[in-house]
Motif scaffolding. Sequence first.
Motif, PDB file in Angstrom:
ATOM      1  N   ASP A  86       1.956 -21.827 -11.793  1.00 44.80           N
ATOM      2  CA  ASP A  86       0.703 -22.560 -11.989  1.00 44.80           C
ATOM      3  C   ASP A  86      -0.331 -22.152 -10.946  1.00 44.80           C
ATOM      4  N   VAL A  87       0.118 -21.970  -9.701  1.00 43.63           N
ATOM      5  CA  VAL A  87      -0.756 -21.520  -8.614  1.00 43.63           C
ATOM      6  C   VAL A  87       0.055 -20.586  -7.730  1.00 43.63           C
ATOM      7  N   ALA A  88      -0.576 -19.508  -7.293  1.00 42.56           N
ATOM      8  CA  ALA A  88       0.034 -18.618  -6.305  1.00 42.56           C
ATOM      9  C   ALA A  88      -0.948 -18.457  -5.154  1.00 42.56           C
ATOM     10  N   VAL A  89      -0.444 -18.550  -3.942  1.00 40.52           N
ATOM     11  CA  VAL A  89      -1.254 -18.289  -2.756  1.00 40.52           C
ATOM     12  C   VAL A  89      -0.946 -16.851  -2.352  1.00 40.52           C
ATOM     13  N   VAL A  90      -1.971 -16.000  -2.446  1.00 42.21           N
ATOM     14  CA  VAL A  90      -1.779 -14.559  -2.281  1.00 42.21           C
ATOM     15  C   VAL A  90      -2.706 -14.002  -1.201  1.00 42.21           C
ATOM     16  N   ARG A  91      -2.326 -12.848  -0.646  1.00 41.21           N
ATOM     17  CA  ARG A  91      -3.191 -12.166   0.320  1.00 41.21           C
ATOM     18  C   ARG A  91      -4.553 -11.948  -0.320  1.00 41.21           C
ATOM     19  N   ALA A  92      -5.611 -12.182   0.427  1.00 44.16           N
ATOM     20  CA  ALA A  92      -6.966 -12.050  -0.112  1.00 44.16           C
ATOM     21  C   ALA A  92      -7.189 -10.654  -0.694  1.00 44.16           C
ATOM     22  N   GLU A  93      -6.671  -9.636  -0.037  1.00 38.01           N
ATOM     23  CA  GLU A  93      -6.880  -8.273  -0.540  1.00 38.01           C
ATOM     24  C   GLU A  93      -6.114  -7.981  -1.832  1.00 38.01           C
ATOM     25  N   ASP A  96      -7.606  -8.302  -6.459  1.00 32.46           N
ATOM     26  CA  ASP A  96      -8.413  -7.094  -6.645  1.00 32.46           C
ATOM     27  C   ASP A  96      -8.465  -6.624  -8.094  1.00 32.46           C
ATOM     28  N   GLY A  97      -8.121  -7.488  -9.006  1.00 26.55           N
ATOM     29  CA  GLY A  97      -8.193  -7.114 -10.413  1.00 26.55           C
ATOM     30  C   GLY A  97      -6.876  -6.685 -11.022  1.00 26.55           C
ATOM     31  N   ARG A  98      -5.828  -6.580 -10.201  1.00 25.67           N
ATOM     32  CA  ARG A  98      -4.520  -6.240 -10.770  1.00 25.67           C
ATOM     33  C   ARG A  98      -4.077  -7.348 -11.715  1.00 25.67           C
ATOM     34  N   SER A  99      -3.367  -6.965 -12.753  1.00 21.66           N
ATOM     35  CA  SER A  99      -2.895  -7.977 -13.698  1.00 21.66           C
ATOM     36  C   SER A  99      -1.604  -8.644 -13.229  1.00 21.66           C
ATOM     37  N   ARG A 100      -0.916  -8.004 -12.286  1.00 19.33           N
ATOM     38  CA  ARG A 100       0.374  -8.545 -11.851  1.00 19.33           C
ATOM     39  C   ARG A 100       0.536  -8.294 -10.362  1.00 19.33           C
ATOM     40  N   LEU A 101       1.111  -9.263  -9.667  1.00 14.00           N
ATOM     41  CA  LEU A 101       1.315  -9.157  -8.227  1.00 14.00           C
ATOM     42  C   LEU A 101       2.787  -8.957  -7.889  1.00 14.00           C
ATOM     43  N   ASP A 102       3.019  -8.463  -6.689  1.00 10.02           N
ATOM     44  CA  ASP A 102       4.363  -8.294  -6.147  1.00 10.02           C
ATOM     45  C   ASP A 102       4.653  -9.433  -5.171  1.00 10.02           C
ATOM     46  N   PRO A 103       5.908  -9.784  -4.982  1.00 12.00           N
ATOM     47  CA  PRO A 103       6.246 -10.871  -4.054  1.00 12.00           C
ATOM     48  C   PRO A 103       5.717 -10.644  -2.634  1.00 12.00           C
ATOM     49  N   ALA A 104       5.595  -9.402  -2.192  1.00 14.08           N
ATOM     50  CA  ALA A 104       5.105  -9.125  -0.838  1.00 14.08           C
ATOM     51  C   ALA A 104       3.677  -9.618  -0.632  1.00 14.08           C
ATOM     52  N   ASP A 105       2.937  -9.820  -1.722  1.00 10.97           N
ATOM     53  CA  ASP A 105       1.558 -10.296  -1.643  1.00 10.97           C
ATOM     54  C   ASP A 105       1.451 -11.819  -1.642  1.00 10.97           C
ATOM     55  N   VAL A 106       2.577 -12.518  -1.757  1.00  6.36           N
ATOM     56  CA  VAL A 106       2.557 -13.959  -2.026  1.00  6.36           C
ATOM     57  C   VAL A 106       3.098 -14.754  -0.836  1.00  6.36           C
ATOM     58  N   LEU A 107       2.319 -15.750  -0.409  1.00  5.29           N
ATOM     59  CA  LEU A 107       2.750 -16.680   0.629  1.00  5.29           C
ATOM     60  C   LEU A 107       3.502 -17.856   0.021  1.00  5.29           C
ATOM     61  N   SER A 130      13.468 -17.462  -4.396  1.00  5.12           N
ATOM     62  CA  SER A 130      14.286 -17.196  -3.201  1.00  5.12           C
ATOM     63  C   SER A 130      14.668 -15.728  -3.145  1.00  5.12           C
ATOM     64  N   ASP A 131      15.220 -15.230  -4.250  1.00  7.57           N
ATOM     65  CA  ASP A 131      15.655 -13.833  -4.298  1.00  7.57           C
ATOM     66  C   ASP A 131      14.496 -12.863  -4.057  1.00  7.57           C
ATOM     67  N   ALA A 132      13.286 -13.262  -4.480  1.00 13.02           N
ATOM     68  CA  ALA A 132      12.107 -12.413  -4.303  1.00 13.02           C
ATOM     69  C   ALA A 132      11.538 -12.505  -2.888  1.00 13.02           C
ATOM     70  N   GLY A 133      12.031 -13.457  -2.083  1.00 10.21           N
ATOM     71  CA  GLY A 133      11.561 -13.595  -0.707  1.00 10.21           C
ATOM     72  C   GLY A 133      10.265 -14.358  -0.549  1.00 10.21           C
ATOM     73  N   ILE A 134       9.923 -15.192  -1.543  1.00  8.63           N
ATOM     74  CA  ILE A 134       8.718 -16.021  -1.444  1.00  8.63           C
ATOM     75  C   ILE A 134       8.960 -17.067  -0.355  1.00  8.63           C
TER      76      ILE A 134
END
Length: 183
Positions: A86-93, A96-107, A130-134
């Motif tokens: 529902d909501v993801a807190v992600v690195r500001a950078e 950037d228009g990507r349709s999909r994010l990686d776990p490394a970008d997510v707080l 958990s497995d993704a390291g969020i």
Amino acid sequence: MATIRAWPDHLLTLAEWDGLTPVELRRVELAEGVLQVSPRPSSRHQLVGGQLMAALDAALRPAWRAVPEVELTVDAADPPTVRVPDVAVVRAEAVDGRSRLDPADVLAVVEVLSPGSRRTDRITKRAEYSDAGIGHYLIADPGPPAVLTEFRLIDGVLEAVSEQRGSAELDLGAMVALDLDAL
């Protein structure tokens, strides 16, 4: 790009997932290659998610941004898993228009409970995140009364650290105060 013209009868790859056309009035996720389709959230669900997003975004800027319903690849291995929190807190950078994010970008990710998602949000997604390291997982039960359960990644597992009603204080690298009664 691969396209799927009929309902799939096999586990999907990420290329096939990318080729899907949007399904109107539905929420679609990919769990170990299997399409999971559910109704769009209710207006109450969306309101709670939107208010949490706004509060998180205001508290965590400029390094982090809270975004709604972004695709998150929690496991890219075949068969892949793509969730849409529902909501993801992600690195500001990363906004950037990507349709999909990686776990490394997510707080942090937030899921708002719905009648048909309680078990998935509490058990399945918690294990996947958990497995993704969020690092942080928040589950909001819109109630009434609204309840926010906070999980933190501890030794590779998202462990419940608080269940809050009324008002909530979260430490996500910066303190976030939430008025749960206003949700």
